[in-house]
Design a protein around this motif. Structure first.
Motif, mmCIF file in Angstrom:
data_model
loop_
_atom_site.group_PDB
_atom_site.id
_atom_site.type_symbol
_atom_site.label_atom_id
_atom_site.label_comp_id
_atom_site.label_asym_id
_atom_site.label_seq_id
_atom_site.Cartn_x
_atom_site.Cartn_y
_atom_site.Cartn_z
ATOM 1 N N PRO A 133 0.821 -1.227 0.000
ATOM 2 C CA PRO A 133 0.000 0.000 0.000
ATOM 3 C C PRO A 133 0.855 1.278 0.000
ATOM 4 N N GLU A 134 1.942 1.282 0.760
ATOM 5 C CA GLU A 134 2.826 2.451 0.808
ATOM 6 C C GLU A 134 3.536 2.638 -0.533
ATOM 7 N N MET A 135 4.024 1.553 -1.128
ATOM 8 C CA MET A 135 4.693 1.646 -2.423
ATOM 9 C C MET A 135 3.716 2.140 -3.484
ATOM 10 N N ALA A 136 2.495 1.644 -3.462
ATOM 11 C CA ALA A 136 1.484 2.082 -4.437
ATOM 12 C C ALA A 136 1.230 3.579 -4.302
ATOM 13 N N ARG A 137 1.157 4.086 -3.059
ATOM 14 C CA ARG A 137 0.950 5.511 -2.840
ATOM 15 C C ARG A 137 2.086 6.327 -3.449
ATOM 16 N N ARG A 138 3.324 5.867 -3.243
ATOM 17 C CA ARG A 138 4.470 6.595 -3.787
ATOM 18 C C ARG A 138 4.515 6.521 -5.309
ATOM 19 N N LEU A 139 4.120 5.396 -5.880
ATOM 20 C CA LEU A 139 4.123 5.245 -7.334
ATOM 21 C C LEU A 139 3.117 6.171 -8.021
ATOM 22 N N ILE A 140 1.966 6.383 -7.403
ATOM 23 C CA ILE A 140 0.947 7.210 -8.060
ATOM 24 C C ILE A 140 1.048 8.680 -7.685
ATOM 25 N N ASP A 141 1.943 9.020 -6.786
ATOM 26 C CA ASP A 141 2.134 10.423 -6.407
ATOM 27 C C ASP A 141 2.636 11.182 -7.631
ATOM 28 N N ARG A 142 1.939 12.244 -8.000
ATOM 29 C CA ARG A 142 2.306 13.019 -9.204
ATOM 30 C C ARG A 142 3.672 13.667 -9.110
ATOM 31 N N ALA A 143 4.183 13.815 -7.899
ATOM 32 C CA ALA A 143 5.503 14.443 -7.722
ATOM 33 C C ALA A 143 6.633 13.439 -7.955
ATOM 34 N N THR A 144 6.281 12.172 -8.183
ATOM 35 C CA THR A 144 7.293 11.126 -8.353
ATOM 36 C C THR A 144 7.479 10.782 -9.827
ATOM 37 N N THR A 145 8.737 10.742 -10.248
ATOM 38 C CA THR A 145 9.075 10.232 -11.576
ATOM 39 C C THR A 145 9.463 8.768 -11.392
ATOM 40 N N VAL A 146 8.769 7.868 -12.080
ATOM 41 C CA VAL A 146 9.045 6.437 -11.966
ATOM 42 C C VAL A 146 9.869 6.014 -13.171
ATOM 43 N N LEU A 147 11.019 5.404 -12.890
ATOM 44 C CA LEU A 147 11.913 4.937 -13.945
ATOM 45 C C LEU A 147 12.070 3.413 -13.861
ATOM 46 N N PRO A 148 11.669 2.690 -14.894
ATOM 47 C CA PRO A 148 11.856 1.236 -14.889
ATOM 48 C C PRO A 148 13.211 0.852 -15.495
ATOM 49 N N PHE A 149 13.890 -0.065 -14.831
ATOM 50 C CA PHE A 149 15.136 -0.610 -15.358
ATOM 51 C C PHE A 149 15.052 -2.122 -15.305
#
Length: 149
Positions: A133-149
């Motif tokens: 649940p915490e990771m999901a919140r951080r992933l959808i936060d608009r202030a976060t850029t998610v980079l997949p490697f």
């Protein structure tokens, strides 16, 4: 020019200046969350080199490891995670450990430990299992850029 006119001009200039400066000062550092899932050591190494450069430029960097990439967080990483790479002569696991020591929040996916038949004590200090649940919140936060490697 009268004293009142000068005062109004000075106040107008000050108001204009503070409006232009305030947003730049109020900006938070960019937050980057890297999802590292690849088993490919060169991609892992590139991810850590780039993330460290972002961190050095002021970004808040976080790492989520899953699958074979989570092996990098083990106290004794298996296989390719223990092979040094040029030109830095460091393994991807050593690069990750350096970032963890520098304070980069690092987690392994919630599925990794039970499916690797190991417990959290097998992970290097500073790495913990993610809470979905915490990771999901951080992933959808608009202030976060998610980079997949």
């Amino acid at each position: 020019m009268t004293r009142a006119t000068l005062r109004r001009a000075a106040l107008a200039l000050l108001a204009t200046s503070s409006v232009a400066i305030t947003p730049a000062l109020a900006q938070e550092p960019q937050r980057v969350l890297a999802l590292v899932t690849t088993a490919e050591p060169q991609v892992q190494g590139m991810a850590f080199v780039l993330l460290n450069a972002m961190r050095m430029q002021g970004a808040t960097v976080e790492v989520m490891l899953c699958g074979r990439a989570a092996d990098l967080a083990r106290r004794e990483p298996p296989g390719p995670a223990a092979t040094p790479m040029r030109p830095m002569n460091a393994t991807p696991a050593q690069m990750l450990a350096g970032m963890v020591r520098a304070g980069v929040r690092t987690e392994v996916c919630a599925l990794y430990l039970p499916n690797a038949d190991i417990g959290p004590e097998a992970l290097i200090e500073g790495v913990r299992p993610a809470q979905p649940p915490e990771m999901a919140r951080r992933l959808i936060d608009r202030a976060t850029t998610v980079l997949p490697f």
